[in-house]
Design an enzyme around this catalytic site. Structure first.
Site, PDB file in Angstrom:
ATOM      1  N   SER A  12     -11.040  -0.052   2.889  1.00 18.34           N
ATOM      2  CA  SER A  12     -10.527  -0.507   4.236  1.00 18.34           C
ATOM      3  C   SER A  12      -9.882   0.986   4.734  1.00 18.34           C
ATOM      4  O   SER A  12      -8.932   1.673   4.252  1.00 18.34           O
ATOM      5  CB  SER A  12      -9.067  -1.408   4.139  1.00 18.34           C
ATOM      6  OG  SER A  12      -9.483  -2.610   3.467  1.00 18.34           O
ATOM      7  N   ARG A  30       0.814  -1.282  -0.010  1.00 17.35           N
ATOM      8  CA  ARG A  30      -0.118  -0.043  -0.133  1.00 17.35           C
ATOM      9  C   ARG A  30       0.738   1.254   0.231  1.00 17.35           C
ATOM     10  O   ARG A  30       0.487   2.350   0.424  1.00 17.35           O
ATOM     11  CB  ARG A  30      -1.010   0.093   1.299  1.00 17.35           C
ATOM     12  CG  ARG A  30      -2.036  -1.105   1.104  1.00 17.35           C
ATOM     13  CD  ARG A  30      -3.166  -0.869  -0.133  1.00 17.35           C
ATOM     14  NE  ARG A  30      -3.987  -2.017  -0.012  1.00 17.35           N
ATOM     15  CZ  ARG A  30      -3.385  -3.346  -0.419  1.00 17.35           C
ATOM     16  NH1 ARG A  30      -2.323  -3.463  -0.950  1.00 17.35           N
ATOM     17  NH2 ARG A  30      -4.269  -4.357  -0.179  1.00 17.35           N
ATOM     18  N   GLU A  75      -5.239   4.344   5.966  1.00 17.61           N
ATOM     19  CA  GLU A  75      -4.978   3.907   4.538  1.00 17.61           C
ATOM     20  C   GLU A  75      -5.231   4.957   3.663  1.00 17.61           C
ATOM     21  O   GLU A  75      -4.454   5.382   2.738  1.00 17.61           O
ATOM     22  CB  GLU A  75      -5.614   2.550   3.829  1.00 17.61           C
ATOM     23  CG  GLU A  75      -5.292   2.187   2.452  1.00 17.61           C
ATOM     24  CD  GLU A  75      -6.017   0.766   2.067  1.00 17.61           C
ATOM     25  OE1 GLU A  75      -5.684   0.004   2.658  1.00 17.61           O
ATOM     26  OE2 GLU A  75      -6.694   1.128   1.186  1.00 17.61           O
TER      27      GLU A  75
HETATM   28  C1  LIG Z   1     -15.593   0.260  -1.390  1.00 16.78           C
HETATM   29  C2  LIG Z   1     -13.918   0.366  -1.814  1.00 16.78           C
HETATM   30  C3  LIG Z   1     -13.112  -0.487  -1.901  1.00 16.78           C
HETATM   31  C4  LIG Z   1     -11.879  -0.534  -2.027  1.00 16.78           C
HETATM   32  N1  LIG Z   1     -11.024  -1.694  -2.091  1.00 16.78           N
HETATM   33  C5  LIG Z   1      -9.377  -1.589  -2.131  1.00 16.78           C
HETATM   34  C6  LIG Z   1      -8.932  -2.491  -2.397  1.00 16.78           C
HETATM   35  O1  LIG Z   1      -9.232  -3.683  -2.368  1.00 16.78           O
HETATM   36  N2  LIG Z   1      -7.486  -2.181  -2.476  1.00 16.78           N
HETATM   37  C7  LIG Z   1      -7.163  -1.060  -2.528  1.00 16.78           C
HETATM   38  O2  LIG Z   1      -5.804  -1.104  -2.483  1.00 16.78           O
HETATM   39  N3  LIG Z   1      -7.735   0.059  -2.402  1.00 16.78           N
HETATM   40  C8  LIG Z   1      -9.075  -0.124  -2.176  1.00 16.78           C
HETATM   41  N4  LIG Z   1      -9.795   1.023  -2.142  1.00 16.78           N
HETATM   42  C9  LIG Z   1      -9.224   2.374  -2.200  1.00 16.78           C
HETATM   43  C10 LIG Z   1      -9.226   2.988  -3.598  1.00 16.78           C
HETATM   44  O3  LIG Z   1     -10.293   2.508  -4.366  1.00 16.78           O
HETATM   45  C11 LIG Z   1      -7.930   3.011  -4.311  1.00 16.78           C
HETATM   46  O4  LIG Z   1      -6.959   3.465  -3.629  1.00 16.78           O
HETATM   47  C12 LIG Z   1      -8.177   3.468  -5.699  1.00 16.78           C
HETATM   48  O5  LIG Z   1      -7.109   3.339  -6.372  1.00 16.78           O
HETATM   49  C13 LIG Z   1      -8.151   5.230  -5.552  1.00 16.78           C
HETATM   50  O6  LIG Z   1      -8.453   5.772  -6.965  1.00 16.78           O
HETATM   51  P1  LIG Z   1      -9.180   7.056  -7.041  1.00 16.78           P
HETATM   52  O7  LIG Z   1      -9.036   7.563  -8.573  1.00 16.78           O
HETATM   53  O8  LIG Z   1     -10.494   7.172  -6.595  1.00 16.78           O
HETATM   54  O9  LIG Z   1      -8.094   8.030  -6.099  1.00 16.78           O
HETATM   55  P2  LIG Z   1      -8.595   9.477  -5.229  1.00 16.78           P
HETATM   56  O10 LIG Z   1      -9.399   9.005  -3.965  1.00 16.78           O
HETATM   57  O11 LIG Z   1      -9.104  10.245  -6.208  1.00 16.78           O
HETATM   58  O12 LIG Z   1      -7.007   9.862  -4.930  1.00 16.78           O
HETATM   59  C14 LIG Z   1      -6.449   9.041  -3.964  1.00 16.78           C
HETATM   60  C15 LIG Z   1      -4.915   9.620  -3.736  1.00 16.78           C
HETATM   61  O13 LIG Z   1      -4.306   9.473  -4.896  1.00 16.78           O
HETATM   62  C16 LIG Z   1      -4.018  10.834  -5.600  1.00 16.78           C
HETATM   63  N5  LIG Z   1      -4.199  10.636  -6.906  1.00 16.78           N
HETATM   64  C17 LIG Z   1      -5.216  10.157  -7.737  1.00 16.78           C
HETATM   65  N6  LIG Z   1      -4.921  10.332  -8.799  1.00 16.78           N
HETATM   66  C18 LIG Z   1      -3.541  10.664  -8.913  1.00 16.78           C
HETATM   67  C19 LIG Z   1      -2.730  10.904 -10.215  1.00 16.78           C
HETATM   68  N7  LIG Z   1      -3.301  10.929 -11.523  1.00 16.78           N
HETATM   69  N8  LIG Z   1      -1.539  11.378  -9.951  1.00 16.78           N
HETATM   70  C20 LIG Z   1      -1.158  11.606  -8.670  1.00 16.78           C
HETATM   71  N9  LIG Z   1      -1.827  11.589  -7.631  1.00 16.78           N
HETATM   72  C21 LIG Z   1      -2.963  11.064  -7.799  1.00 16.78           C
HETATM   73  C22 LIG Z   1      -4.890  11.575  -4.933  1.00 16.78           C
HETATM   74  O14 LIG Z   1      -4.227  13.135  -4.888  1.00 16.78           O
HETATM   75  C23 LIG Z   1      -5.045  11.164  -3.530  1.00 16.78           C
HETATM   76  O15 LIG Z   1      -3.833  11.453  -2.853  1.00 16.78           O
HETATM   77  C24 LIG Z   1     -11.379   0.802  -1.834  1.00 16.78           C
HETATM   78  C25 LIG Z   1     -12.215   2.056  -1.914  1.00 16.78           C
HETATM   79  C26 LIG Z   1     -13.526   1.769  -1.818  1.00 16.78           C
HETATM   80  C27 LIG Z   1     -14.397   2.884  -1.662  1.00 16.78           C
END
Ligand SMILES: Cc1cc2nc3c(=O)[nH]c(=O)nc-3n(C[C@H](O)[C@H](O)[C@H](O)COP(=O)(O)OP(=O)(O)OC[C@H]3O[C@@H](n4cnc5c(N)ncnc54)[C@H](O)[C@@H]3O)c2cc1C
Length: 363
Positions: free
Chosen positions: A241, A163, A346
């Site tokens: 999580s 992570r 996380e």
């Molecule tokens: C129901 C649910 C289940 C989940 N299950 C998992 C799982 O099984 N495993 C897991 O690892 N995660 C899980 N997650 C967490 C999440 O889905 C992941 O971390 C996902 O990759 C986040 O993507 P996002 O586009 O929504 O990022 P955001 O929430 O928009 O951003 C998250 C972080 O990444 C940064 N960021 C986003 N895009 C960029 C970019 N292009 N360049 C630089 N920085 C950037 C943002 O600034 C922020 O700091 C879960 C979340 C939910 C709600």
């Protein structure tokens, strides 16, 4: 520039106050121009995509939010029955996984159902059910906010860990523009490395199974835990999580076992996954449950632990970020009092910082 929204409308937790400015970026030039302009003006900048891994303050974010909405996928066949996909950061991760499984491409099937964007996958090295995205990333194109240049990072430059990555450790430095994945053309999955998934598929640990079966089993397991975004499932109004699984050195793990034995007797043992460096990863969900926090604990109309999974904190509609953080701190303090283990959130905190409850930092 669009009307300034409440960031809660852009996050899966549905929490967070207003942004000062929101810019929807639809191509790489847009992203680069927005980021460079904010940096030149010395203005706080938040890169936001799916909003599924952020905890935004009730007061919002006092700066520019660059929403990544870039699209595009380029495919290139490689020797040895492999395919390279160069994918723009704003593409939807779950749609990409579905397409890969449908096209007979192995390597991401256990990452089915994870919400969010492609560009965020390297940030925390998304992982689930025994697979991590780092194992298929060939390169990351990113804007370096220190030099102002666009560069290509090789996997070793990304410094992937559980992570984590260089992007997560240096959150103000990189903006991910494109991620390249190399996948194997094969109808069978990567070896199944997670006992619960192997059990659901009825295969031996380490065996392969048809890609579509693995995807279906993962989605099924995830739905049972409220871990698939679903408008009809209030347990999915979360950031996934809330805490990472603690990784303990041998001494800390022995101390954990001692405390568990003293409290619950010799037949109770914590989940333990031995790591190549000799440390042991244990389960945050198990610790939270054993520390006395039941599913559903909290405010049934506001902030509460998911009714399906102790590791997810949910907003049942009327919650605030302050209340979410208070519940998280109550849980972290309870786990530390019971087991002496520090829980680390996380998701990324935006507009505020996580304050470890007093006296709970691991020794
Ligand atoms: C129901 C649910 C289940 C989940 N299950 C998992 C799982 O099984 N495993 C897991 O690892 N995660 C899980 N997650 C967490 C999440 O889905 C992941 O971390 C996902 O990759 C986040 O993507 P996002 O586009 O929504 O990022 P955001 O929430 O928009 O951003 C998250 C972080 O990444 C940064 N960021 C986003 N895009 C960029 C970019 N292009 N360049 C630089 N920085 C950037 C943002 O600034 C922020 O700091 C879960 C979340 C939910 C709600």
């Amino acid at each position: 520039m669009s009307d300034v929204p409440l960031l809660g409308e852009l996050t899966t937790l549905r929490l967070g106050g207003p942004a000062q400015r929101l810019v929807e970026t639809r191509d790489e030039d847009d992203i680069a121009a927005t980021v460079r302009a904010a940096d030149a003006a010395n203005e706080p900048l938040l890169v936001l995509a799916g909003g599924s891994n952020v905890v935004v303050a009730d007061a919002g974010f006092p700066g520019t939010v660059a929403r990544v909405a870039t699209r595009g996928i380029a495919r290139r066949t490689l020797p040895g029955e492999r395919l390279r996909l160069d994918v723009q950061a704003g593409e939807d991760w779950e749609a990409l996984v579905a397409a890969c499984v449908g096209d007979g491409l192995a390597g991401v099937e256990a990452l089915s159902g994870i919400p969010g964007s492609v560009g965020a996958t390297p940030i925390q090295n998304v992982g689930a059910y025994g697979q991590e995205v780092a194992s298929v990333i060939a390169a990351v194109r990113a804007l370096d906010r220190v030099s102002g240049e666009i560069c290509v990072l090789a996997p070793e430059d990304c410094r992937f860990a559980y992570r984590s990555s260089t992007f997560k450790r240096h959150p103000q430095r990189w903006v991910v523009l494109e991620v390249s994945y190399v996948l194997a053309r094969r109808e069978l999955s990567e070896p199944v490395r997670y006992a619960e998934l192997a059990g659901r598929l009825d295969v031996e640990l380490g065996a392969r199974a048809p890609l579509a079966d693995v995807r279906a089993a993962v989605l099924d397991l995830r739905r049972g835990k409220g871990m698939v975004l679903d408008p009809d499932d209030p347990d999915s109004v979360s950031a996934g999580s809330f805490f990472t699984n603690p990784i303990l050195d041998a001494r800390a793990f022995a101390e954990l076992r001692r405390r568990i034995e003293a409290r619950f007797g010799p037949d109770v043992a914590p989940p333990a996954w031995r790591q190549p460096d000799g440390t042991v990863k244990t389960s945050a969900a198990w610790l939270i449950g054993r520390a006395g926090f039941a599913r559903g604990h909290g405010d049934p109309g506001g902030i509460a632990i998911s009714s399906k999974h102790t590791l997810a904190l949910t907003n049942r509609g009327a919650g605030t970020t302050r209340e979410l953080v208070d519940l998280a701190r109550e849980i972290a303090a309870g786990v530390h009092d019971t087991f002496g283990v520090e829980l680390v959130p996380e998701p990324v905190f935006v507009g505020h910082v996580w304050e470890t409850p007093p006296g709970t930092v691991a020794q």
